[in-house]
Scaffold this active site. Structure first.
Site, PDB file in Angstrom:
ATOM      1  N   ALA A 186      74.367  -3.221 -13.990  1.00  0.00           N
ATOM      2  CA  ALA A 186      74.387  -2.107 -13.303  1.00  0.00           C
ATOM      3  C   ALA A 186      73.207  -1.454 -13.768  1.00  0.00           C
ATOM      4  CB  ALA A 186      75.719  -1.231 -13.675  1.00  0.00           C
ATOM      5  N   TYR A 193      72.385   8.590 -24.290  1.00  0.00           N
ATOM      6  CA  TYR A 193      73.149   8.759 -22.933  1.00  0.00           C
ATOM      7  C   TYR A 193      73.042   7.021 -22.668  1.00  0.00           C
ATOM      8  CZ  TYR A 193      74.728  11.375 -18.989  1.00  0.00           C
ATOM      9  OH  TYR A 193      75.475  12.021 -18.131  1.00  0.00           O
ATOM     10  N   ARG A 216      63.739  13.629 -15.085  1.00  0.00           N
ATOM     11  CA  ARG A 216      62.748  13.282 -14.214  1.00  0.00           C
ATOM     12  C   ARG A 216      61.534  14.179 -14.047  1.00  0.00           C
ATOM     13  NH1 ARG A 216      66.809  10.937  -9.453  1.00  0.00           N
ATOM     14  NH2 ARG A 216      67.345   8.928 -10.702  1.00  0.00           N
ATOM     15  N   GLU A 276      65.011   6.088 -15.683  1.00  0.00           N
ATOM     16  CA  GLU A 276      65.454   7.568 -14.984  1.00  0.00           C
ATOM     17  C   GLU A 276      65.332   7.118 -13.360  1.00  0.00           C
ATOM     18  OE1 GLU A 276      67.022   8.512 -17.481  1.00  0.00           O
ATOM     19  OE2 GLU A 276      65.425   8.861 -19.008  1.00  0.00           O
ATOM     20  N   GLN A 288      39.715   0.695 -18.540  1.00  0.00           N
ATOM     21  CA  GLN A 288      38.427   0.085 -17.743  1.00  0.00           C
ATOM     22  C   GLN A 288      37.310   0.598 -18.385  1.00  0.00           C
ATOM     23  OE1 GLN A 288      39.079  -2.543 -16.083  1.00  0.00           O
ATOM     24  NE2 GLN A 288      37.070  -3.152 -15.293  1.00  0.00           N
ATOM     25  N   ILE A 289      37.357   2.116 -18.239  1.00  0.00           N
ATOM     26  CA  ILE A 289      36.028   2.926 -18.922  1.00  0.00           C
ATOM     27  C   ILE A 289      35.824   2.474 -20.210  1.00  0.00           C
ATOM     28  CG2 ILE A 289      35.068   5.221 -19.385  1.00  0.00           C
ATOM     29  CD1 ILE A 289      36.819   5.874 -16.863  1.00  0.00           C
ATOM     30  N   THR A 314      68.215   4.556 -25.233  1.00  0.00           N
ATOM     31  CA  THR A 314      67.118   5.058 -25.880  1.00  0.00           C
ATOM     32  C   THR A 314      67.633   5.906 -27.007  1.00  0.00           C
ATOM     33  OG1 THR A 314      65.879   4.892 -23.982  1.00  0.00           O
ATOM     34  CG2 THR A 314      65.223   6.661 -25.479  1.00  0.00           C
TER      35      THR A 314
HETATM   36  C1  LIG Z   1      62.789   1.423 -22.310  1.00  0.00           C
HETATM   37  C2  LIG Z   1      63.680   1.737 -21.516  1.00  0.00           C
HETATM   38  C3  LIG Z   1      64.488   2.713 -21.992  1.00  0.00           C
HETATM   39  C4  LIG Z   1      65.798   3.157 -21.236  1.00  0.00           C
HETATM   40  N1  LIG Z   1      66.546   3.852 -21.572  1.00  0.00           N
HETATM   41  C5  LIG Z   1      68.003   4.039 -20.740  1.00  0.00           C
HETATM   42  C6  LIG Z   1      68.612   5.007 -21.561  1.00  0.00           C
HETATM   43  O1  LIG Z   1      68.706   5.841 -22.467  1.00  0.00           O
HETATM   44  N2  LIG Z   1      69.969   4.971 -20.969  1.00  0.00           N
HETATM   45  C7  LIG Z   1      70.286   4.444 -19.645  1.00  0.00           C
HETATM   46  O2  LIG Z   1      71.360   4.641 -19.227  1.00  0.00           O
HETATM   47  N3  LIG Z   1      69.515   3.602 -19.283  1.00  0.00           N
HETATM   48  C8  LIG Z   1      68.151   3.615 -19.768  1.00  0.00           C
HETATM   49  N4  LIG Z   1      67.191   2.474 -19.184  1.00  0.00           N
HETATM   50  C9  LIG Z   1      67.593   1.903 -17.984  1.00  0.00           C
HETATM   51  C10 LIG Z   1      66.751   2.394 -16.814  1.00  0.00           C
HETATM   52  O3  LIG Z   1      67.183   3.447 -16.364  1.00  0.00           O
HETATM   53  C11 LIG Z   1      67.117   0.919 -15.846  1.00  0.00           C
HETATM   54  O4  LIG Z   1      66.120   0.024 -16.175  1.00  0.00           O
HETATM   55  C12 LIG Z   1      66.441   1.514 -14.514  1.00  0.00           C
HETATM   56  O5  LIG Z   1      67.323   2.631 -13.776  1.00  0.00           O
HETATM   57  C13 LIG Z   1      66.529   0.175 -13.346  1.00  0.00           C
HETATM   58  O6  LIG Z   1      67.603  -0.535 -13.794  1.00  0.00           O
HETATM   59  P1  LIG Z   1      67.524  -2.073 -13.795  1.00  0.00           P
HETATM   60  O7  LIG Z   1      66.480  -2.398 -14.983  1.00  0.00           O
HETATM   61  O8  LIG Z   1      68.716  -2.886 -13.776  1.00  0.00           O
HETATM   62  O9  LIG Z   1      66.716  -2.685 -12.413  1.00  0.00           O
HETATM   63  P2  LIG Z   1      67.478  -3.189 -10.924  1.00  0.00           P
HETATM   64  O10 LIG Z   1      68.142  -1.809 -10.703  1.00  0.00           O
HETATM   65  O11 LIG Z   1      67.859  -4.429 -11.310  1.00  0.00           O
HETATM   66  O12 LIG Z   1      66.242  -3.361 -10.275  1.00  0.00           O
HETATM   67  C14 LIG Z   1      65.143  -4.224 -10.126  1.00  0.00           C
HETATM   68  C15 LIG Z   1      64.132  -3.835  -9.058  1.00  0.00           C
HETATM   69  O13 LIG Z   1      64.759  -3.984  -7.799  1.00  0.00           O
HETATM   70  C16 LIG Z   1      64.543  -2.538  -7.175  1.00  0.00           C
HETATM   71  N5  LIG Z   1      65.561  -2.299  -6.338  1.00  0.00           N
HETATM   72  C17 LIG Z   1      66.830  -1.951  -6.944  1.00  0.00           C
HETATM   73  N6  LIG Z   1      67.667  -1.424  -5.995  1.00  0.00           N
HETATM   74  C18 LIG Z   1      66.983  -0.976  -4.871  1.00  0.00           C
HETATM   75  C19 LIG Z   1      66.904  -0.587  -3.635  1.00  0.00           C
HETATM   76  N7  LIG Z   1      68.077  -0.156  -3.101  1.00  0.00           N
HETATM   77  N8  LIG Z   1      65.965  -0.660  -2.667  1.00  0.00           N
HETATM   78  C20 LIG Z   1      64.637  -0.985  -2.991  1.00  0.00           C
HETATM   79  N9  LIG Z   1      64.345  -1.345  -4.279  1.00  0.00           N
HETATM   80  C21 LIG Z   1      65.476  -1.772  -5.297  1.00  0.00           C
HETATM   81  C22 LIG Z   1      63.924  -1.771  -8.313  1.00  0.00           C
HETATM   82  O14 LIG Z   1      63.303  -0.645  -7.888  1.00  0.00           O
HETATM   83  C23 LIG Z   1      63.373  -2.595  -9.365  1.00  0.00           C
HETATM   84  O15 LIG Z   1      62.025  -2.930  -9.021  1.00  0.00           O
HETATM   85  C24 LIG Z   1      65.767   2.365 -19.949  1.00  0.00           C
HETATM   86  C25 LIG Z   1      65.236   1.341 -19.488  1.00  0.00           C
HETATM   87  C26 LIG Z   1      63.846   0.849 -20.335  1.00  0.00           C
HETATM   88  C27 LIG Z   1      63.169  -0.171 -19.860  1.00  0.00           C
END
Ligand SMILES: Cc1cc2nc3c(=O)[nH]c(=O)nc-3n(C[C@H](O)[C@H](O)[C@H](O)COP(=O)(O)OP(=O)(O)OC[C@H]3O[C@@H](n4cnc5c(N)ncnc54)[C@H](O)[C@@H]3O)c2cc1C
Length: 393
Positions: free
Chosen positions: A129, A122, A240, A364, A337-338, A157
């Site tokens: 974004a 997906y 989720r 997610e 830690q343990i 993923t």
């Molecule tokens: C190992 C891995 C596998 C993944 N697999 C998939 C996949 O299969 N398909 C897919 O589409 N995506 C996938 N993702 C993407 C994942 O869903 C996103 O990384 C995640 O949704 C966060 O988006 P971002 O990394 O762009 O962080 P950002 O959106 O840039 O966020 C950065 C920080 O800002 C915070 N933040 C952002 N907006 C707000 C707000 N309004 N209020 C407060 N805090 C905020 C976030 O919580 C975070 O702490 C994967 C990610 C990883 C690391």
């Protein structure tokens, strides 16, 4: 309230535990040492999924799946979550939005995927974004009788083993026309741009995909033009809840391993469990797991019985993901830690859990995004969903 598992649930839970112990856990060391499985082991594991009847547990038998409801799926995935290396991803969980496909789409994508002959991934997230999918730049424009998709997707993923992708794109670059396209990986213009390395050891990869003028027909539009966010939301809800399940399975194993270690490890002439500092860490782990697991079971039970509607489930799944993933992070930290220095060695499962459970607070939807979903729910409808339990009347 009936808080007993039915016999069929207990049997399913046991079968899933046996699968985890007999098929997944024996692959942990190989996965850690080789950063994935050898083709031979992957093939054996693939056949085992079919043999144990754990393929597409979330899809109807008429579509090649195993037809388990959300409560049963949770029981299964909780046990799989005990395995490190993300080996729980070996049993393919074919994306739920495929269930709304046309008969032809089901024949081409869903049913072969559910049977294990194809595999999906997906693709929503992009460089610009993440938490805010309205920022998606991947676009689809009409050209003659086809759609032309252009863009780039990050962190896809299992994109390395998938042979088709659900691509979340904006028709005419308009977020109001967010749409899911079913794209074969071998279509001209689809390319893996890069395969980055991540903190965790994961049985598969998370490549970055480039889409360069990829042409697809109307028969590769899933649902309607503009239905993309709705379909992606359904996917998020399932994922989720299953993150809740797997993080609780991992937490339970971390607690059991820590307890065993604390009983056997002697320092200052006694087992370390005799030190209250260690006992209290174990007590906190146990109490937090009990609380989070209770929430997980309750919400999945209500969802399976149809006690809550789609909106309520969306709001509650965020609470499940938030509580379970944050709990698992604290549990894994204490487990390390343990275990002392051994907790920092990759050959110990708790070390791997410490690395691997970190992403559950990010993907997610981050913990912050789950809090926003919960906040939106109580701004619109009050706190009722979180503070009361629905009754029969
Ligand atoms: C190992 C891995 C596998 C993944 N697999 C998939 C996949 O299969 N398909 C897919 O589409 N995506 C996938 N993702 C993407 C994942 O869903 C996103 O990384 C995640 O949704 C966060 O988006 P971002 O990394 O762009 O962080 P950002 O959106 O840039 O966020 C950065 C920080 O800002 C915070 N933040 C952002 N907006 C707000 C707000 N309004 N209020 C407060 N805090 C905020 C976030 O919580 C975070 O702490 C994967 C990610 C990883 C690391």
């Amino acid at each position: 309230m009936d808080l007993h598992l039915r016999r069929t649930d207990r049997d399913l839970q046991q079968r899933s535990r046996d699968f985890t112990e007999q098929v997944l856990i024996p692959l942990e060391d190989e996965c850690e040492e080789n950063d994935g499985l050898t083709p031979a082991s992957a093939a054996v594991a693939h056949d085992a999924v079919l043999g144990w009847e754990f393929n597409a547990i979330n899809h109807a038998p008429s579509d090649g799946g195993r037809g388990h409801d959300l409560f049963e799926q949770m029981l299964i995935e909780e046990q799989w979550g005990r395995a490190t290396g993300a080996l729980w991803d070996i049993p393919w969980r074919t994306s739920i939005p495929l269930a709304i496909g046309t008969e032809k789409q089901k024949q081409r994508f869903l049913r072969p995927a559910a049977r294990g002959e194809r595999r999906d991934a997906y693709a929503i997230t992009e460089e610009g974004a993440g938490s805010d999918p309205t920022m998606v730049r991947t676009s689809a424009r009409r050209d003659g009788d086809s759609w032309v998709i252009t863009g780039e997707k990050w962190h896809v993923t299992s994109g390395d083993v998938a042979d088709f992708l659900l691509v979340h794109a904006h028709v005419d670059s308009d977020p109001a026309k967010a749409t899911i396209f079913l794209v074969d990986k071998d279509s001209p213009g689809v390319r893996i741009a890069r395969t980055p390395k991540y903190t965790h050891t994961f049985v598969f990869e998370h490549p970055i995909f480039a889409f360069e003028d990829v042409r697809v027909g109307d028969d590769q539009v899933l649902g309607e033009i503009g239905q993309g966010f709705e379909l992606t939301k359904d996917w998020f809800v399932e994922e989720r809840l299953m993150i809740g399940a797997r993080t609780m399975g991992a937490s339970a194993r971390a607690l059991e391993l820590s307890l065993e270690f604390a009983k056997g490890r002697e320092q200052f002439g006694k087992p370390i469990i005799a030190f209250q500092a260690i006992e209290f860490m174990l007590a906190d782990m146990a109490a937090e797991i009990m609380a989070a697991t209770s929430l997980l079971y309750r919400v999945c039970w209500q969802a399976a019985r149809g006690d809550i509607d789609r909106k309520q489930l969306h709001a509650m799944a965020s609470a499940v993901k938030l509580v379970c993933s944050e709990t698992a992070g604290r549990v894994a930290d204490k487990a390390v830690q343990i275990h002392g220095g051994r907790g920092y060695m990759r050959e110990y499962p708790v070390e791997r859990m410490y690395r691997e459970l970190r992403v559950d607070r990010i993907w997610e939807g981050t913990s912050e995004i789950q809090r926003i979903v919960i906040g939106n729910e109580f701004k619109k409808r009050g706190a009722g969903l979180y503070v009361t339990c629905p009754s029969e009347e």
